[in-house]
Design a protein around this motif. Structure first.
Motif, mmCIF file in Angstrom:
data_model
loop_
_atom_site.group_PDB
_atom_site.id
_atom_site.type_symbol
_atom_site.label_atom_id
_atom_site.label_comp_id
_atom_site.label_asym_id
_atom_site.label_seq_id
_atom_site.Cartn_x
_atom_site.Cartn_y
_atom_site.Cartn_z
ATOM 1 N N PHE A 154 -17.450 -46.760 49.778
ATOM 2 C CA PHE A 154 -16.267 -46.392 49.001
ATOM 3 C C PHE A 154 -15.145 -47.374 49.309
ATOM 4 N N VAL A 155 -14.676 -48.051 48.267
ATOM 5 C CA VAL A 155 -13.602 -49.028 48.400
ATOM 6 C C VAL A 155 -12.365 -48.461 47.711
ATOM 7 N N MET A 156 -11.346 -48.186 48.497
ATOM 8 C CA MET A 156 -10.144 -47.567 47.941
ATOM 9 C C MET A 156 -9.390 -48.525 47.023
ATOM 10 N N ARG A 157 -9.028 -48.005 45.875
ATOM 11 C CA ARG A 157 -8.156 -48.692 44.937
ATOM 12 C C ARG A 157 -7.133 -47.663 44.472
ATOM 13 N N GLY A 158 -5.920 -47.752 44.990
ATOM 14 C CA GLY A 158 -4.959 -46.711 44.663
ATOM 15 C C GLY A 158 -3.535 -47.117 44.928
ATOM 16 N N VAL A 159 -2.656 -46.120 44.857
ATOM 17 C CA VAL A 159 -1.232 -46.328 45.075
ATOM 18 C C VAL A 159 -0.688 -45.170 45.897
ATOM 19 N N SER A 160 0.497 -45.386 46.468
ATOM 20 C CA SER A 160 1.187 -44.323 47.195
ATOM 21 C C SER A 160 2.077 -43.534 46.243
ATOM 22 N N HIS A 161 2.197 -42.254 46.542
ATOM 23 C CA HIS A 161 3.102 -41.375 45.777
ATOM 24 C C HIS A 161 3.991 -40.642 46.773
ATOM 25 N N ALA A 162 5.306 -40.745 46.580
ATOM 26 C CA ALA A 162 6.289 -40.198 47.529
ATOM 27 C C ALA A 162 6.494 -38.705 47.292
ATOM 28 N N TYR B 180 9.742 -36.140 46.162
ATOM 29 C CA TYR B 180 9.679 -35.799 44.740
ATOM 30 C C TYR B 180 8.574 -34.772 44.506
ATOM 31 N N ALA B 181 8.690 -33.652 45.203
ATOM 32 C CA ALA B 181 7.622 -32.639 45.175
ATOM 33 C C ALA B 181 7.404 -32.060 43.784
ATOM 34 N N GLN B 182 8.408 -32.176 42.923
ATOM 35 C CA GLN B 182 8.280 -31.624 41.570
ATOM 36 C C GLN B 182 7.442 -32.529 40.665
ATOM 37 N N GLU B 183 7.185 -33.745 41.077
ATOM 38 C CA GLU B 183 6.500 -34.721 40.208
ATOM 39 C C GLU B 183 4.986 -34.628 40.371
ATOM 40 N N THR B 184 4.454 -33.443 40.184
ATOM 41 C CA THR B 184 3.010 -33.270 40.371
ATOM 42 C C THR B 184 2.194 -33.874 39.227
ATOM 43 N N ASP B 185 2.834 -34.163 38.089
ATOM 44 C CA ASP B 185 2.119 -34.847 37.009
ATOM 45 C C ASP B 185 1.751 -36.278 37.386
ATOM 46 N N SER B 186 2.361 -36.777 38.450
ATOM 47 C CA SER B 186 2.089 -38.158 38.861
ATOM 48 C C SER B 186 0.622 -38.377 39.205
ATOM 49 N N LEU C 262 3.925 -37.305 53.108
ATOM 50 C CA LEU C 262 4.283 -35.969 53.570
ATOM 51 C C LEU C 262 5.296 -36.089 54.702
ATOM 52 N N SER C 263 5.959 -34.977 55.012
ATOM 53 C CA SER C 263 6.900 -34.926 56.131
ATOM 54 C C SER C 263 6.562 -33.769 57.057
ATOM 55 N N ASN C 264 6.687 -34.020 58.366
ATOM 56 C CA ASN C 264 6.506 -32.942 59.341
ATOM 57 C C ASN C 264 7.831 -32.248 59.658
ATOM 58 N N GLY C 265 8.896 -32.653 58.958
ATOM 59 C CA GLY C 265 10.202 -32.062 59.176
ATOM 60 C C GLY C 265 11.082 -32.834 60.129
ATOM 61 N N GLY C 266 10.565 -33.925 60.687
ATOM 62 C CA GLY C 266 11.337 -34.704 61.639
ATOM 63 C C GLY C 266 12.481 -35.465 61.009
ATOM 64 N N ARG D 252 -9.833 -35.941 40.327
ATOM 65 C CA ARG D 252 -10.923 -36.784 40.813
ATOM 66 C C ARG D 252 -10.388 -37.992 41.587
ATOM 67 N N LEU D 253 -9.383 -37.709 42.406
ATOM 68 C CA LEU D 253 -8.774 -38.715 43.265
ATOM 69 C C LEU D 253 -9.051 -38.378 44.728
ATOM 70 N N ILE D 254 -9.448 -39.366 45.507
ATOM 71 C CA ILE D 254 -9.487 -39.195 46.949
ATOM 72 C C ILE D 254 -8.049 -39.229 47.460
ATOM 73 N N CYS D 255 -7.756 -38.330 48.381
ATOM 74 C CA CYS D 255 -6.385 -38.096 48.818
ATOM 75 C C CYS D 255 -6.226 -38.561 50.267
ATOM 76 N N MET D 256 -5.400 -39.590 50.486
ATOM 77 C CA MET D 256 -5.044 -39.998 51.840
ATOM 78 C C MET D 256 -3.671 -39.401 52.153
ATOM 79 N N LEU D 257 -3.637 -38.470 53.097
ATOM 80 C CA LEU D 257 -2.396 -37.784 53.458
ATOM 81 C C LEU D 257 -1.764 -38.493 54.652
ATOM 82 N N GLU D 258 -0.446 -38.714 54.611
ATOM 83 C CA GLU D 258 0.208 -39.388 55.729
ATOM 84 C C GLU D 258 1.537 -38.717 56.080
#
Length: 445
Positions: A47-55, A59-65, A81-85, A106-112
């Motif tokens: 699996f070779v990742m081809r993607g972009v970051s989404h903030a 912008y939690a309301q922008e789920t259509d992104s 994501l934020s841990n609240g720090g 159908r997107l693989i999700c890298m959470l950070e």
């Protein structure tokens, strides 16, 4: 990406190519895994990742992104994501919703966790240990999702403070150990220091020891490429170092411009494609602080791409032409090309499809997608004969040999085993006129 301090360093030492004999620990037996320096999906396919970051955290309301990102061919989204720090904490229910949206698209999700950005230099940044606390606190919604998510422990976890950065290797190893001890089987992604750019080579030089700290061998290194990587030779040397050492690497962030210099995005994308490495561009939309030129869309509108968006999605070596959907979703997205070349050999256990993914005067780049039939494969071989005097000058993700115009490409050690209907890819650089098609014969071994 931080919001965004300029780097103190403006010069980069020439990188020295070196080889490591790297012992590979047994990898985790669920979800994504790392094997022989490659990322494999839950079906054991490359699996070779081809993607972009989404903030997302800002912008939690922008789920259509997520649907918008998918509509332009991406197979991965890196979710801020934020841990609240430093920012508002994303709780477990919010993260569970993000995962479900990724899967629906159908997107693989890298959470950070973004709050670690620039620790030691940015006063409000949190430690990797605090990021681990966050992951453990939401573990209930992450467990069972190993097929679909990767955990990027902390974004750019150190700035340019040399005395603090000396602790990167031990802190990163400790974070990996804590997560494994807590029962996390996911592929873990670790960012470099120096605001992610590793200009001091701290991650590069310590990567073997950090990798060895993971008892499952399921850790992926992430380099962020901005102004430090303005020269093609610097990009190539850094990426090749990890490939030559058998260490797994992804370009976890990069842009087409930046306050600290002008990164060579063309070389970043071309070399990632040549070497079979993933890349994730920054970012979909919502940049501020004078770096709004890094937006790929105007106002999160998927139908209104910026010049950067057009470049990363539809330019040479771009996402649309090179991304393949993870096989856990039951399909693939090989991108546009001259069309499939059917296997003339009949029922040989697999099929092979050729696509031209780049071309220039006197040369071209080809990609072949190998797909298993109704039964799983232990290995495969693809043959074809060039009809116009072409030849192969370089190949990757395959063991390739030629005899005159005849080409034989066998699986590499890490991509021969395919589940029923599973697929993998290999690529090559060709000299001569770009072929409109190739008649491929695929045989199961």
């Amino acid at each position: 990406m931080r919001k965004r301090l300029a780097l103190a360093a403006t010069a980069v030492l020439a990188l020295l190519a070196s080889l490591f004999v790297l012992a590979q620990p047994a990898h985790a037996q669920t979800g994504f895994t790392v094997e022989e320096g490659r990322l494999l999906d839950a079906n054991g396919n490359d699996f070779v990742m081809r993607g972009v970051s989404h903030a997302h955290t800002w912008y939690a309301q922008e789920t259509d992104s997520f649907a918008g990102i998918k509509s332009h061919g991406a197979n991965t989204v890196r979710v801020v994501l934020s841990n609240g720090g430093q920012w508002t904490r994303n709780d477990a229910s919010d993260v569970a919703n993000v995962i479900s949206i990724c899967k629906a698209n159908r997107l693989i999700c890298m959470l950070e966790v973004h709050d670690t950005t620039g620790y030691g230099e940015a006063g409000a940044a949190v430690t990797l240990d605090e990021a681990v606390d966050y992951w453990i606190s939401i573990q209930s919604v992450l467990s069972g999702e190993e097929d679909y998510i990767l955990i990027n422990i902390g974004n750019e976890p150190y700035g340019n403070n040399a005395s603090v950065n000396a602790g990167w290797a031990s802190a990163t190893s400790g974070a990996i150990t804590r997560l494994r001890d807590a029962g996390f089987d996911h592929t873990l992604v670790v960012d470099a220091p120096n605001w992610g750019q590793d200009w001091a080579h701290i991650m590069r030089d310590n990567a073997p020891d950090v990798y060895a700290a993971d008892p499952t061998g399921n850790t992926l290194f992430s380099i962020h490429m901005y102004g430090v990587y303005a020269q093609a030779a610097t990009v190539t040397a850094y990426l090749e170092h990890f490939v030559d050492a058998g260490l797994p690497l992804v370009v976890g962030e990069f842009g087409h411009d930046h306050s600290d210099g002008n990164p060579d995005e063309d070389t970043i994308m071309a070399e990632a494609e040549r070497l079979g490495l993933g890349y994730i561009g920054w970012s979909w939309s919502g940049n501020s602080g004078g770096v709004d030129y890094l937006d790929m869309t105007e106002g999160f509108d998927a139908d209104n791409l910026t010049s950067w968006g057009e470049r990363i999605f539809y330019g040479s070596n771009g996402i649309d032409a090179t991304a393949e959907e993870a096989s856990v979703f039951g399909g693939s997205n090989p991108g546009p090309g001259p069309g499939p070349s059917p296997d003339p050999g009949g029922n040989t256990g697999c099929t092979a499809v050729y696509t031209t993914v780049g071309q220039w005067q006197g040369g071209f780049q080809g990609q072949v997608t190998v797909t298993a039939g109704a039964a799983a494969l232990a290995g495969w071989q693809v043959k074809w004969t060039f009809g116009g005097g072409q030849s192969v000058s370089q190949s990757w993700s395959t063991s390739l040999s030629t005899s005159g115009a005849a080409v034989t490409a066998a699986n590499a050690s890490y991509n021969g085993t395919l589940a029923a209907s599973g697929s993998t890819t290999f690529g090559f650089l060709g000299s001569g006129a770009t072929p409109s098609s190739l008649a491929l014969t695929c045989t199961a071994l």
